[in-house]
Design an enzyme around this catalytic site. Structure first.
Site, PDB file in Angstrom:
ATOM      1  N   GLY A  44       5.225  10.050   1.587  1.00  0.00           N
ATOM      2  CA  GLY A  44       4.016  10.727   1.263  1.00  0.00           C
ATOM      3  C   GLY A  44       3.117   9.867   0.028  1.00  0.00           C
ATOM      4  N   CYS A  45       4.158   9.146  -0.600  1.00  0.00           N
ATOM      5  CA  CYS A  45       3.678   8.357  -1.901  1.00  0.00           C
ATOM      6  C   CYS A  45       2.811   7.181  -1.340  1.00  0.00           C
ATOM      7  CB  CYS A  45       4.414   8.190  -3.084  1.00  0.00           C
ATOM      8  SG  CYS A  45       5.325   9.601  -3.782  1.00  0.00           S
ATOM      9  N   THR A  46       3.405   6.712  -0.296  1.00  0.00           N
ATOM     10  CA  THR A  46       2.811   5.576   0.296  1.00  0.00           C
ATOM     11  C   THR A  46       1.496   5.841   0.961  1.00  0.00           C
ATOM     12  OG1 THR A  46       4.813   4.500   0.640  1.00  0.00           O
ATOM     13  CG2 THR A  46       2.953   3.528   1.972  1.00  0.00           C
ATOM     14  N   ALA A  49      -1.023   6.393  -1.855  1.00  0.00           N
ATOM     15  CA  ALA A  49      -1.441   5.024  -2.492  1.00  0.00           C
ATOM     16  C   ALA A  49      -2.244   4.325  -1.385  1.00  0.00           C
ATOM     17  CB  ALA A  49      -0.205   4.236  -2.888  1.00  0.00           C
TER      18      ALA A  49
END
Length: 152
Positions: A44-46, A49
């Site tokens: 999710g963070c990738t 970003a």
């Protein structure tokens, strides 16, 4: 106490992926997108970003600064930033000073286990240092576009 639109953004001075320290109030005069995320290099963070990376030229045109903040170390941020060629600053908050000031360091639960972590939240801060929009419990896909709409 939750941070809401209309409040002055809590100031902080923390290390970044460049090895320098960043003081939020030094960015007055510019729009700031401060997004809190749980962990470098997770799915999710990738996604989140990389969407900010892909829309970066549009944020840059509006003179908007994007700051990602998580409890990961500077070293972890450098690896994450390099791997995905992120053109914006990642802030390391290992002591959770800003994460707590913004009230996004929360008790979470997964598979019945409770733990502390970052609740994915984005704050849009105007050039006067005031929060104009808070996106809570963000879904990473499509989020950068929602944020762009506020700055536009």
């Amino acid at each position: 106490m939750p941070i809401a639109a209309g409040q002055l953004a809590p100031d902080f001075t923390l290390p970044t992926d460049t090895g320098d320290t960043l003081t939020l109030s030094s960015l007055r005069g510019q729009w700031v997108v401060l997004y809190g995320y749980p962990k470098d290099d997770t799915s999710g963070c990738t996604t989140q970003a990389c969407e900010f990376r892909d829309l970066f030229p549009r944020f840059d045109q509006k003179k908007a600064v994007i700051l990602g903040i998580s409890p990961d170390s500077v070293k972890s941020h450098v690896k994450f930033k390099t791997k995905y060629e992120l053109p914006f600053t990642l802030v390391a908050d290992e002591e959770k000073v800003a994460l707590q000031a913004y009230d996004i360091w929360k008790e979470k639960s997964m598979y019945g286990k409770k733990y502390m972590g970052v609740e994915r939240t984005t704050f849009v801060i105007d050039p006067k240092g005031q929060i104009v929009k808070v996106f809570e419990k963000v879904k990473p896909a499509g989020h950068a576009e929602e944020v762009m709409a506020v700055i536009r």
